[in-house]
Write a protein that holds these residues in place. Structure first.
Motif, PDB file in Angstrom:
ATOM      1  N   TRP A   1       9.149   6.939 -16.482  1.00  0.00           N
ATOM      2  CA  TRP A   1       7.765   5.859 -16.876  1.00  0.00           C
ATOM      3  C   TRP A   1       7.846   4.641 -16.525  1.00  0.00           C
ATOM      4  CZ3 TRP A   1       6.677   7.141 -22.540  1.00  0.00           C
ATOM      5  CH2 TRP A   1       6.557   8.714 -22.834  1.00  0.00           C
ATOM      6  N   LEU A   2       8.982   3.877 -16.342  1.00  0.00           N
ATOM      7  CA  LEU A   2       9.213   2.433 -15.988  1.00  0.00           C
ATOM      8  C   LEU A   2       8.844   2.218 -14.745  1.00  0.00           C
ATOM      9  CD1 LEU A   2      12.735   2.227 -17.969  1.00  0.00           C
ATOM     10  CD2 LEU A   2      10.542   2.111 -18.685  1.00  0.00           C
TER      11      LEU A   2
ATOM     12  N   MET B   1      13.894  -0.295 -13.993  1.00  0.00           N
ATOM     13  CA  MET B   1      13.411  -1.583 -14.017  1.00  0.00           C
ATOM     14  C   MET B   1      13.566  -2.539 -12.654  1.00  0.00           C
ATOM     15  SD  MET B   1      11.932  -1.835 -17.004  1.00  0.00           S
ATOM     16  CE  MET B   1      11.623  -3.557 -16.972  1.00  0.00           C
ATOM     17  N   GLN B   2      14.534  -2.415 -12.099  1.00  0.00           N
ATOM     18  CA  GLN B   2      14.763  -2.925 -10.979  1.00  0.00           C
ATOM     19  C   GLN B   2      14.017  -2.509  -9.879  1.00  0.00           C
ATOM     20  OE1 GLN B   2      18.955  -2.476 -10.577  1.00  0.00           O
ATOM     21  NE2 GLN B   2      19.277  -4.776 -10.824  1.00  0.00           N
TER      22      GLN B   2
ATOM     23  N   HIS C   1       7.023   8.792 -28.909  1.00  0.00           N
ATOM     24  CA  HIS C   1       6.075   8.807 -29.675  1.00  0.00           C
ATOM     25  C   HIS C   1       4.864   8.176 -29.241  1.00  0.00           C
ATOM     26  CE1 HIS C   1       8.221  11.183 -32.700  1.00  0.00           C
ATOM     27  NE2 HIS C   1       9.184  10.178 -32.760  1.00  0.00           N
ATOM     28  N   PHE C   2       5.070   6.982 -28.580  1.00  0.00           N
ATOM     29  CA  PHE C   2       4.005   6.315 -27.853  1.00  0.00           C
ATOM     30  C   PHE C   2       3.817   6.676 -26.807  1.00  0.00           C
ATOM     31  CE2 PHE C   2       4.108   2.149 -30.801  1.00  0.00           C
ATOM     32  CZ  PHE C   2       4.238   2.848 -31.918  1.00  0.00           C
ATOM     33  N   HIS C   3       2.560   6.554 -26.236  1.00  0.00           N
ATOM     34  CA  HIS C   3       1.921   6.876 -24.899  1.00  0.00           C
ATOM     35  C   HIS C   3       2.310   5.652 -24.000  1.00  0.00           C
ATOM     36  CE1 HIS C   3      -0.399   7.862 -21.333  1.00  0.00           C
ATOM     37  NE2 HIS C   3      -0.582   9.191 -21.818  1.00  0.00           N
ATOM     38  N   PRO C   4       2.685   5.660 -22.744  1.00  0.00           N
ATOM     39  CA  PRO C   4       3.076   4.776 -21.965  1.00  0.00           C
ATOM     40  C   PRO C   4       1.876   3.613 -21.741  1.00  0.00           C
ATOM     41  CG  PRO C   4       3.065   6.978 -20.560  1.00  0.00           C
ATOM     42  CD  PRO C   4       3.045   6.965 -22.066  1.00  0.00           C
ATOM     43  N   ASP C   5       0.592   4.199 -21.917  1.00  0.00           N
ATOM     44  CA  ASP C   5      -0.542   3.317 -21.746  1.00  0.00           C
ATOM     45  C   ASP C   5      -0.562   2.212 -23.060  1.00  0.00           C
ATOM     46  OD1 ASP C   5      -1.384   4.798 -19.678  1.00  0.00           O
ATOM     47  OD2 ASP C   5      -2.986   5.919 -20.655  1.00  0.00           O
TER      48      ASP C   5
END
Length: 394
Positions: free
Chosen positions: A217-218, A252-253, A181-185
């Motif tokens: 995205w991460l 994440m790593q 729902h939220f953009h990664p920006d």
């Protein structure tokens, strides 16, 4: 009108709803499968209203007569009387505790120097960060604060802080909740504020991704994070929604973040030995007593500072038993909504809304609980998303 009888009836109904609220908060603190918890929550919600409506409908005449002083409580069925007595008895105990732990009274809370910069969720931010139509519509609901980012600079006193760590800076993020729902920006903007703080360390305390599509995205998003002593993370309960939560860990790593989940790691920070600890209970692991003991005994120094990342504040007592100096937590979202004076109502914790957000101290442990940055529910009332920029003070 019999005011006393009316008051008893109202109190019984309020206790009925309060008991279900207590069940909701505590069921959502369990490490059970999400599907099981959702079924229990839905069944409890339905039962709450069906029971209340049935009593009001079936016994309306009797209740009306009691209120108007035309009959005693003896006209009610014995089963309903017994249930009412149970509600009043249990409700009075839980209600007293609930009132006792309201933020208004400040019990066990640390009084900190807190400077808050609020970046309003204006039309520009909504246009930039709301990725779905549902999110855009929710953002325009009056009073909804989902994009009102609170950048909170906190001078946090720690009773056992070594002199060398006075002034040590930690950027604490929690509950990112990538649901699509939220953009990664949106998180990129949060990280820009965190980087501008020039922290010695960054910490992310779980609930990173809710859907697999967002995992990609991460690496790019979090790779821009920078801090002298590294960026560290753990997972939370919503990361279990990914079929393989290790996919989140690997992403994440890949971004250069250090996975502390369920383990201890000894570091030298400003010449002082610090034991970094990751606690993901009850959804994943936490270090065993043996690991924590080894972390203590492998060095002759006694001046060892223990910093724990824990997704849930329910681990506060565990932290105290293991002499944790500072715990950074999330999970509760500040209650997602807060009433004037009364504060939060909903909170997925064994302790209800007692530790929904804020700074707390019970010797020897100081605990900071963030309201988090996102959420599955696209509503926040009087409960802005929070980026915690913490400076440790002696």
């Amino acid at each position: 009108m019999n005011a006393v009888a009316a008051g008893i009836i109202i109190a019984a109904f309020l206790s009925h709803f309060g008991l279900r609220l207590a069940i909701y908060n505590r069921v959502n603190a369990l490490g059970w499968r999400r599907r099981t918890i959702k079924r229990i929550v839905k069944a409890t919600f339905a039962e709450t209203w069906v029971t209340a409506a049935s009593v009001a409908w079936i016994e309306f005449d009797s209740l009306s007569r009691i209120v108007h002083g035309e009959a005693s409580f003896g006209v009610l069925p014995w089963s309903l009387l017994l249930y009412g007595i149970v509600c009043l008895a249990v409700g009075s105990v839980l209600g007293t505790l609930w009132l006792l732990w309201r933020p208004l009274w400040g019990l066990q809370q640390v009084h900190v120097d807190r400077k808050v910069q609020v970046i309003r969720g204006d039309a520009r931010r909504v246009h930039a960060f709301a990725r779905t139509r549902q999110c855009r519509l929710a953002a325009h609901i009056p009073g909804n604060q989902i994009f009102d980012l609170a950048v909170e600079r906190i001078e946090l006193p720690i009773a056992s802080l070594p002199n060398s760590l006075d002034g040590y800076r930690i950027a604490h993020l929690s509950d990112v909740h990538f649901t699509g729902h939220f953009h990664p920006d949106y998180i990129a903007d949060v990280l820009d504020h965190a980087n501008a703080f020039e922290p010695d360390m960054m910490a992310l305390t779980g609930d990173i991704a809710d859907v697999p599509e967002c995992i990609d995205w991460l690496p790019d998003l979090f790779s821009d994070s920078s801090s002298k002593d590294g960026c560290h993370f753990i997972l939370g309960n919503h990361d279990t929604r990914i079929s393989d939560p290790d996919d989140v860990r690997r992403a994440m790593q890949k971004a250069g973040w250090n996975d502390l989940g369920g383990r201890c790691e000894s570091r030298r920070l400003r010449g002082t030995r610090v034991l970094l600890i990751g606690n993901e209970t009850p959804w994943f692991d936490r270090p065993s007593d043996e690991e924590l003991a080894a972390g203590k005994d492998d060095d002759e120094e006694t001046d060892v500072f223990r910093l724990c990342l824990s997704h849930s504040p329910d681990q506060f007592d565990w932290g105290r038993r293991h002499r944790i100096d500072l715990m950074l937590c999330g999970h509760t979202h500040g209650g997602q909504g807060r009433l004037p004076l009364a504060g939060p109502i909903l909170s997925p914790s064994w302790h209800g809304s007692r530790w929904a957000s804020g700074d707390f101290y019970r010797a020897p442990t100081t605990m900071h609980v963030s309201r988090g940055l996102g959420g599955v529910h696209l509503l926040r009332w009087n409960c802005r998303p929070e980026l915690s920029l913490i400076t440790l003070r002696k």
